[in-house]
Motif scaffolding. Structure first.
Motif, PDB file in Angstrom:
ATOM      1  N   LEU A  95      28.422 -12.414  30.894  1.00 27.48           N
ATOM      2  CA  LEU A  95      28.821 -11.389  31.895  1.00 27.48           C
ATOM      3  C   LEU A  95      28.278 -10.162  31.948  1.00 27.48           C
ATOM      4  N   PHE A  96      27.674  -9.598  33.309  1.00 30.66           N
ATOM      5  CA  PHE A  96      26.965  -8.339  33.394  1.00 30.66           C
ATOM      6  C   PHE A  96      27.789  -7.493  34.137  1.00 30.66           C
ATOM      7  N   PHE A  97      28.038  -6.246  33.553  1.00 29.94           N
ATOM      8  CA  PHE A  97      28.567  -5.338  34.127  1.00 29.94           C
ATOM      9  C   PHE A  97      27.779  -3.919  34.747  1.00 29.94           C
ATOM     10  N   ASP A  98      27.900  -3.510  35.680  1.00 31.37           N
ATOM     11  CA  ASP A  98      27.042  -2.336  36.102  1.00 31.37           C
ATOM     12  C   ASP A  98      27.387  -1.191  35.593  1.00 31.37           C
ATOM     13  N   LEU A  99      26.904  -0.457  34.691  1.00 30.40           N
ATOM     14  CA  LEU A  99      27.349   0.779  33.848  1.00 30.40           C
ATOM     15  C   LEU A  99      27.401   1.984  34.768  1.00 30.40           C
ATOM     16  N   GLU A 100      26.665   2.069  35.852  1.00 28.91           N
ATOM     17  CA  GLU A 100      26.635   3.134  36.688  1.00 28.91           C
ATOM     18  C   GLU A 100      27.880   3.391  37.446  1.00 28.91           C
ATOM     19  N   GLU A 101      28.400   1.890  37.672  1.00 26.34           N
ATOM     20  CA  GLU A 101      29.759   1.955  38.513  1.00 26.34           C
ATOM     21  C   GLU A 101      30.893   2.228  37.547  1.00 26.34           C
ATOM     22  N   SER A 102      30.874   1.884  36.363  1.00 29.28           N
ATOM     23  CA  SER A 102      32.002   2.298  35.354  1.00 29.28           C
ATOM     24  C   SER A 102      31.555   1.747  34.124  1.00 29.28           C
ATOM     25  N   THR A 103      31.709   2.557  33.164  1.00 31.39           N
ATOM     26  CA  THR A 103      31.519   2.466  31.637  1.00 31.39           C
ATOM     27  C   THR A 103      32.833   1.745  31.052  1.00 31.39           C
ATOM     28  N   ASP A 104      34.102   1.389  31.794  1.00 34.93           N
ATOM     29  CA  ASP A 104      35.143   0.851  31.189  1.00 34.93           C
ATOM     30  C   ASP A 104      34.925  -0.317  30.716  1.00 34.93           C
ATOM     31  N   PRO A 105      34.347  -1.380  31.181  1.00 39.64           N
ATOM     32  CA  PRO A 105      34.272  -2.828  30.584  1.00 39.64           C
ATOM     33  C   PRO A 105      33.611  -2.508  29.151  1.00 39.64           C
ATOM     34  N   PHE A 106      32.680  -1.737  28.974  1.00 34.75           N
ATOM     35  CA  PHE A 106      32.394  -1.517  27.324  1.00 34.75           C
ATOM     36  C   PHE A 106      33.284  -1.058  26.622  1.00 34.75           C
ATOM     37  N   VAL A 107      33.860  -0.004  26.875  1.00 30.60           N
ATOM     38  CA  VAL A 107      35.111   0.318  26.070  1.00 30.60           C
ATOM     39  C   VAL A 107      36.191  -0.430  25.717  1.00 30.60           C
ATOM     40  N   ARG A 108      36.566  -1.259  26.826  1.00 33.31           N
ATOM     41  CA  ARG A 108      37.606  -2.188  26.790  1.00 33.31           C
ATOM     42  C   ARG A 108      37.207  -3.296  26.068  1.00 33.31           C
ATOM     43  N   LYS A 161      39.440 -15.374  29.616  1.00 31.71           N
ATOM     44  CA  LYS A 161      39.890 -14.714  30.704  1.00 31.71           C
ATOM     45  C   LYS A 161      39.963 -13.247  30.680  1.00 31.71           C
ATOM     46  N   PRO A 162      40.321 -12.587  29.707  1.00 31.80           N
ATOM     47  CA  PRO A 162      40.421 -11.264  29.357  1.00 31.80           C
ATOM     48  C   PRO A 162      39.092 -10.604  29.485  1.00 31.80           C
ATOM     49  N   LEU A 163      37.987 -11.470  29.070  1.00 33.87           N
ATOM     50  CA  LEU A 163      36.680 -10.546  29.128  1.00 33.87           C
ATOM     51  C   LEU A 163      36.447 -10.663  30.694  1.00 33.87           C
ATOM     52  N   ARG A 164      36.704 -11.602  31.544  1.00 28.54           N
ATOM     53  CA  ARG A 164      36.367 -11.386  33.068  1.00 28.54           C
ATOM     54  C   ARG A 164      37.019 -10.348  33.797  1.00 28.54           C
ATOM     55  N   GLU A 165      38.339  -9.919  32.892  1.00 25.76           N
ATOM     56  CA  GLU A 165      39.351  -8.841  33.575  1.00 25.76           C
ATOM     57  C   GLU A 165      38.920  -7.485  32.872  1.00 25.76           C
ATOM     58  N   LEU A 166      37.665  -7.265  32.154  1.00 19.42           N
ATOM     59  CA  LEU A 166      37.354  -6.003  31.618  1.00 19.42           C
ATOM     60  C   LEU A 166      36.938  -5.118  32.828  1.00 19.42           C
ATOM     61  N   GLY A 167      36.425  -5.548  33.939  1.00 22.33           N
ATOM     62  CA  GLY A 167      35.903  -4.710  35.102  1.00 22.33           C
ATOM     63  C   GLY A 167      35.594  -5.706  36.070  1.00 22.33           C
ATOM     64  N   THR A 168      34.854  -4.984  37.048  1.00 21.39           N
ATOM     65  CA  THR A 168      34.305  -5.646  38.149  1.00 21.39           C
ATOM     66  C   THR A 168      32.990  -6.396  37.697  1.00 21.39           C
ATOM     67  N   VAL A 169      32.894  -7.662  37.635  1.00 19.69           N
ATOM     68  CA  VAL A 169      31.456  -8.477  36.977  1.00 19.69           C
ATOM     69  C   VAL A 169      30.520  -8.174  38.085  1.00 19.69           C
ATOM     70  N   TYR A 170      29.302  -7.937  37.536  1.00 19.22           N
ATOM     71  CA  TYR A 170      28.005  -7.775  38.466  1.00 19.22           C
ATOM     72  C   TYR A 170      27.526  -8.857  38.552  1.00 19.22           C
ATOM     73  N   LEU A 171      27.363  -9.823  37.480  1.00 16.15           N
ATOM     74  CA  LEU A 171      26.768 -11.282  37.446  1.00 16.15           C
ATOM     75  C   LEU A 171      27.656 -12.120  36.580  1.00 16.15           C
ATOM     76  N   ASP A 172      27.847 -13.394  36.768  1.00 16.53           N
ATOM     77  CA  ASP A 172      28.894 -14.212  35.814  1.00 16.53           C
ATOM     78  C   ASP A 172      27.890 -15.297  35.706  1.00 16.53           C
ATOM     79  N   ASP A 173      27.568 -15.519  34.248  1.00 14.72           N
ATOM     80  CA  ASP A 173      26.647 -16.495  33.772  1.00 14.72           C
ATOM     81  C   ASP A 173      27.263 -17.277  32.611  1.00 14.72           C
ATOM     82  N   LEU A 174      28.624 -17.280  32.655  1.00 12.80           N
ATOM     83  CA  LEU A 174      29.358 -17.693  31.653  1.00 12.80           C
ATOM     84  C   LEU A 174      30.251 -18.846  31.992  1.00 12.80           C
ATOM     85  N   GLY A 175      30.082 -19.929  31.281  1.00 13.11           N
ATOM     86  CA  GLY A 175      30.405 -21.332  31.669  1.00 13.11           C
ATOM     87  C   GLY A 175      30.211 -22.355  30.641  1.00 13.11           C
ATOM     88  N   PRO A 176      30.282 -23.618  31.002  1.00 16.25           N
ATOM     89  CA  PRO A 176      29.979 -24.887  30.130  1.00 16.25           C
ATOM     90  C   PRO A 176      28.498 -24.677  30.102  1.00 16.25           C
TER      91      PRO A 176
END
Length: 448
Positions: A210-223, A278-293
């Motif tokens: 799961l990729f999160f854009d740090l310029e948008e928010s650093t909250d996903p890393f902290v969470r 599920k809690p990981l996808r809710e850490l913040g706005t996902v920029y790119l999602d490559d998580l699955g089977p």
């Protein structure tokens, strides 16, 4: 000056000396800033070549350096013999016994592919481009760390050419003490020409990034850092904060972006995986999602580590615990606004099954850390001598309150000085390893 003619005549493989053009071809470091220049390079074709090379090195009193894929090289070899083991590459899977017997120069990619055909998986590293043996003798930490432990926990047996030039079977039925030492003892234990590793049944793998854009928010890393403190025991995650250069060679979604890449691996059913992650996808706005089977054969896609050699400046450490202050400290080093010449910082959440073994069964050393961290300097060789050492020293000082006093073998920085060694193995384990080395390499032929 050593005359290598007699050795060349005894080999099925090849031998090149320094007076020959490109004599290190096929035996170069993965980190291209390291340039080997040994007296000779032997490309072994079989175990007999290994025996002959070790006996020659012992008789002539020249140091012997081992090379499989070049990933383990942290310093240049300027003398002696480099023994290249790429010719000893083979995989044979026994699906009934759930084992793979693997040649000493084999890369994990070949083992992963062969095992996946039977619904089985080795406990490999995040990069399947690395050598099997180097990974195992250094403990080995990968994307299944929390669910399956160290890679070395799954080493069943090995064929070893000792420093005396003898072939020994290291196993529970053979030389059990040498097997113990190979499970994390790292160097100076012999030339491993073949290993047998236990494979795990993994009916399904749910993994990716799961990729999160740090310029948008650093909250996903902290969470995420918060989440790891109560994470499920069989979900392994690692978080990489990385600046992608604004270059055409970068994929458009990554080009010029400052991202938090959250790598995830869960060896279990999809329904359970979706609930657990599920809690990981809710850490913040996902920029790119490559998580699955994910097919077992594609496990390397989780982190997409480089497969081509290049310049690199990397430092690793272990982390005892994390908290919000730790997350803030990391973001201060590599988050938005940081001007340090650091391209990325990875934090791996480990623990779990990695704590299951003991000094009675393996020589890994310390298992009391919960995380590892790796700092990636900007890969500009002009910065390697002064700028990056200062930057990484600053980073280590900043993170000191959370760092473990201990290391793990594959995270040891070269040179292996006494202080580093003492931080990697307890005194009792060191003494036992030294006894094994004296038994099997009494003349110190093998480089430590």
């Amino acid at each position: 000056m050593t005359d290598y003619t007699a050795l060349r005549d005894r080999l099925t493989g090849t031998l090149a000396t320094r007076d020959q053009d490109d004599h290190t071809a096929g035996a170069t470091a993965f980190n291209l800033t390291i340039q080997h220049d040994p007296d000779a390079v032997v490309h072994a074709a079989d175990e007999a070549d290994v025996v002959e090379t070790v006996r020659f090195a012992r008789a002539e009193g020249v140091p012997l350096h081992l090379h499989a894929t070049g990933h383990g090289a942290h310093g240049a070899y300027a003398s002696g013999i480099v023994l290249a083991l790429g010719g000893l590459s083979s995989v044979a899977v026994d699906p009934d016994a759930r084992t793979a017997t693997v040649g000493g120069g084999t890369r994990w990619a070949d083992v992963v592919a062969a095992a996946a055909e039977h619904g089985l998986a080795p406990v490999t590293g995040s990069s399947t481009n690395v050598g099997v043996v180097g990974f195992l003798v250094g403990g080995g930490i990968g994307p299944l760390a929390r669910s399956h432990g160290f890679g070395s926990d799954h080493l069943v047996a090995a064929r070893v050419v000792t420093g005396a030039g003898e072939v020994v079977e290291a196993s529970a039925e053979g030389d059990a003490e040498l097997l113990w030492a190979l499970r994390g003892g790292k160097t100076g234990l012999g030339v491993v020409t073949e290993v047998t590793v236990a494979l795990s049944e993994v009916p399904s793998l749910y993994a990716g990034t799961l990729f999160f854009d740090l310029e948008e928010s650093t909250d996903p890393f902290v969470r995420w850092v918060d989440w790891t403190t109560t994470a499920p025991a069989d979900v392994t995650t690692s978080g990489l904060i990385i600046r992608f250069p604004d270059l055409d060679v970068m994929p458009p979604p990554m080009r010029g972006k400052h991202l938090f890449a959250l790598h995830v691996a869960y060896p279990g059913p999809v329904d359970d995986a979706e609930r657990l992650t599920k809690p990981l996808r809710e850490l913040g706005t996902v920029y790119l999602d490559d998580l699955g089977p994910l097919p077992l054969a594609d496990i390397a896609r989780i982190t997409n580590d480089p497969t081509e050699p290049g310049p690199g400046f990397v430092r690793g450490a272990t982390v005892a615990h994390v908290d919000r202050d730790f997350a803030d400290a990391v973001l201060g080093l590599v988050g938005p606004g940081s001007t340090l010449p650091i391209m990325g910082l990875e934090l791996r959440h480990v623990g779990g099954a990695m704590k299951a073994e003991s000094p009675a069964t393996d020589a890994v050393g310390f298992r009391d850390f919960e995380y590892t961290t790796t700092i990636l300097g900007v890969p500009d060789p002009a910065l390697f001598d002064e700028v990056l050492p200062r930057a990484l020293a600053q980073a280590e000082q900043t993170l000191t309150p959370w760092l473990s006093p201990h290391l793990t073998p594959n995270w040891m920085p070269d040179p292996y000085d006494a202080e580093q060694v003492a931080r990697t193995w307890p005194a009792a384990v060191l003494a036992r390893l030294d006894a094994v080395r004296r038994t099997h390499d009494p003349d110190g032929v093998l480089a430590r």
